[in-house]
Design a protein around this motif. Structure first.
Motif, short mmCIF file in Angstrom:
data_model
loop_
_atom_site.label_atom_id
_atom_site.label_comp_id
_atom_site.label_asym_id
_atom_site.label_seq_id
_atom_site.Cartn_x
_atom_site.Cartn_y
_atom_site.Cartn_z
N ILE A 3 1.05 -1.56 -0.20
CA ILE A 3 -0.08 -0.34 -0.13
C ILE A 3 1.15 1.22 -0.16
CG2 ILE A 3 -1.40 1.28 1.78
CD1 ILE A 3 -2.93 -1.15 1.96
N ARG A 4 0.59 1.94 -0.95
CA ARG A 4 1.07 2.97 -0.93
C ARG A 4 1.07 4.81 -0.82
NH1 ARG A 4 4.96 3.76 -5.11
NH2 ARG A 4 5.27 5.55 -5.46
N VAL A 5 1.75 4.81 0.70
CA VAL A 5 0.95 6.18 1.09
C VAL A 5 2.10 7.61 0.70
CG1 VAL A 5 0.36 6.77 3.61
CG2 VAL A 5 0.23 4.66 3.26
N ALA A 6 1.91 8.55 0.39
CA ALA A 6 2.35 9.05 0.65
C ALA A 6 1.76 10.67 2.09
CB ALA A 6 1.53 10.24 -0.83
N LEU A 30 6.60 4.89 2.06
CA LEU A 30 6.51 6.42 1.12
C LEU A 30 6.52 6.40 -0.07
CD1 LEU A 30 5.82 8.00 4.07
CD2 LEU A 30 7.70 8.87 3.27
N ALA A 31 4.86 6.63 -0.01
CA ALA A 31 4.91 7.41 -1.71
C ALA A 31 6.09 8.33 -2.45
CB ALA A 31 4.27 6.82 -2.87
N SER A 32 6.77 8.33 -3.39
CA SER A 32 6.60 9.71 -3.79
C SER A 32 5.20 10.48 -4.27
CB SER A 32 7.91 9.84 -4.55
OG SER A 32 7.84 10.98 -5.62
N VAL A 33 5.13 11.77 -4.27
CA VAL A 33 3.74 12.57 -5.32
C VAL A 33 4.33 12.73 -6.05
CG1 VAL A 33 2.59 14.64 -4.96
CG2 VAL A 33 3.56 13.51 -3.03
#
Length: 206
Positions: A3-6, A30-33
């Motif tokens: 699950i990608r969370v930003a 932790l995803a990159s916007v």
């Protein structure tokens, strides 16, 4: 499945702390916007505390086709704000006091399509009496004036919205400040949102 969370709007300390919590939990990253068009974001966490009244980060995140879910992630965990933001397309209202395990459960629920408020807000009868008593000391006009202040309006804008003179607005502000014990506009904002007054006005004008 990961699950990608930003995180939108948080400072470096919060970002690093969140990254560490997600790594500990497993199943999250932790995803990159910047990469959201190539790798869509599952959940965007948006910090709203301390932002300018005209800040559009939350609205832009909700409208972004590359962001699937949006949740507020903040220290400013007040009942009035919860009702205000959740009804406008936000899937969660998460306090930064959550432990890793609590955050993980909240994110999983949001990812599944639920609306989540964590920690849960539960006012005791004594707290409700205290808040209601503080509100009752204000006139309707004073409450409305404070609520407009909490939504970021200037005195001129408040006068136009309430259809009263600028001097009347200033008079209501002075009397409201005296009754609530606040001494500045920023203190008035905090007092108003903690008593749900910003939501009160928004519900009336929508």
């Amino acid at each position: 499945m990961m699950i990608r969370v930003a995180l939108l709007g948080g400072d470096e300390l919060v970002r690093r702390g969140l990254d560490g919590m997600l790594r500990t939990l497993g199943g999250f990253e932790l995803a990159s916007v910047k990469d959201r068009e190539r790798l869509p974001i599952d959940i965007a966490l948006v910090e709203t505390f301390g932002t300018a009244p005209d800040d559009t980060t939350l609205a832009r995140a909700i409208a972004d086709p590359h962001i699937r879910r949006v949740a507020v992630f903040t220290w400013n965990h007040h009942p009035g704000l919860v009702h205000e933001v959740v009804r406008n397309g936000v899937c969660g209202y998460l306090g930064k006091s959550l432990t890793s395990a609590q955050l993980g459960r909240a994110l999983l629920a949001i990812h599944s399509g639920d609306q989540v408020v964590a920690p849960a807000l539960s006012a005791t009868p004594a707290a409700e009496v205290r808040v209601n008593g503080e509100l009752e000391q204000l006139t309707t006009r004073e409450r409305e004036t404070l609520a407009h202040i909490a939504t970021g309006r200037s005195n001129v804008e408040i006068a136009a919205s309430m259809q009263i003179s600028l001097n009347s607005v200033k008079s209501y502000i002075r009397s409201a400040y005296r009754k609530t014990g606040v001494q500045s506009r920023s203190q008035a904002v905090l007092w108003a949102v903690s008593h749900g007054l910003s939501a009160e006005v928004l519900e009336r004008v929508v």
